[in-house]
Design an enzyme around this catalytic site. Structure first.
Site, short mmCIF file in Angstrom:
data_model
loop_
_atom_site.label_atom_id
_atom_site.label_comp_id
_atom_site.label_asym_id
_atom_site.label_seq_id
_atom_site.Cartn_x
_atom_site.Cartn_y
_atom_site.Cartn_z
N LYS A 1 11.45 -41.31 47.40
CA LYS A 1 12.03 -40.51 46.33
C LYS A 1 11.38 -39.13 46.32
CE LYS A 1 13.20 -40.65 41.41
NZ LYS A 1 14.61 -40.32 41.71
N ALA B 1 26.70 -40.26 51.79
CA ALA B 1 27.14 -41.62 52.12
C ALA B 1 26.19 -42.35 53.05
CB ALA B 1 28.54 -41.57 52.76
N HIS C 1 9.16 -46.02 41.61
CA HIS C 1 10.26 -45.94 42.55
C HIS C 1 9.76 -46.09 43.98
CE1 HIS C 1 12.28 -44.26 39.01
NE2 HIS C 1 13.42 -44.49 39.63
#
Length: 265
Positions: free
Chosen positions: A159, A10, A155
């Site tokens: 990443k 989260a 990206h």
């Protein structure tokens, strides 16, 4: 029916967007957060969320399941943790919706067998953006007629995996309709290692990592006197949320593992 959702990851950029989406979504309830660090008792303890987000944070998945009884686990963590999270969710009868890539072929086979044995839905989505799914579908169709293919995926520079799950999944889908073949001059030589990118059944996949990017991919098909380019761009992480909510709702009606949204859209 209200779907009870837990989220792992989260605090990441995708995770933050998913938290807001699930909390605001009618018919869904965010009941718990799984975090490998003890960062607070609830989301309200974190500066990145409003004070009224009193969703509890757990470091132990077994305790999370016992106390909050989620229907679905949305995992947006990283390739190092996602396999274990997915397996534990299935073992504890929680349906996984996975937006993290990095599974090995052996892990996917094991998880597919586990989901089937328990008759539980599990969705692993290399990309939640509907436009990206259509890009992969269109690329598979184009490869029937233009088999010389290169993939460029781009990206953000944080990443962890390369090539991306979307880039690899695109190559796998193209391989379903394309016979393996080498591309380029048969005697070509890389003057610097990696100049031609990764190779998958003769196709080349190139990974770009730069700050400012989110998630972008183009698939190039070369033919005599022509070039076809199929491209998709996600400019922000809101582009993935319609796919996340679709999967949360859809996984409840499934009894097996599905890898890639193109199989259910």
């Amino acid at each position: 029916m209200t779907i009870k959702v837990a989220i792992a990851g989260a605090r990441g950029k995708m995770g933050i967007e998913a938290v807001h989406t699930v909390i605001k979504r009618e018919g869904m309830e965010l009941v718990a957060i799984l975090d490998y660090k003890q960062v607070g008792q609830t989301l309200a303890d974190l500066d990145i969320f409003p004070e009224n987000y009193k969703v509890p944070i757990y470091t132990d998945f077994c305790a999370l399941v016992e106390e909050t009884k989620p229907d679905v686990l949305v995992d947006l963590t990283n390739p190092h943790a996602v396999y274990e999270h997915t397996k534990q969710a299935l073992v504890h009868n929680v349906r996984p919706v996975i937006g993290t890539t990095g599974f090995t072929d052996e892990q996917l086979v094991e998880l597919k067998e586990l989901a089937a044995s328990k008759k539980m839905g599990c969705i692993i989505a290399p990309n939640f953006a509907i436009g990206a799914i259509l890009m992969m579908k269109f690329a598979r169709e184009a490869a029937k007629y233009l088999p010389n293919v290169e993939i460029i995926e781009m990206h953000h520079d944080n990443k962890l995996d390369a090539p991306s799950g979307t880039g690899l999944k695109t190559a796998q889908m193209i391989a379903e309709v394309r016979d393996p073949k080498g591309q380029g001059h048969p005697n070509e030589k890389e003057m610097m290692q990696g100049a031609r990118g990764a190779e998958f059944e003769g196709m080349h996949i190139h990974s770009v990592r730069l700050p400012g990017l989110v998630a972008h991919q183009q698939v190039l098909f070369g033919g005599e006197g022509q070039l076809l380019t199929i491209r998709h761009d996600s400019f922000n992480r809101e582009s993935f949320m319609s796919g996340v909510t679709f999967c949360i709702e859809r996984v409840l009606d499934m009894e097996d593992l599905v890898y890639g949204l193109e199989n259910i859209i």
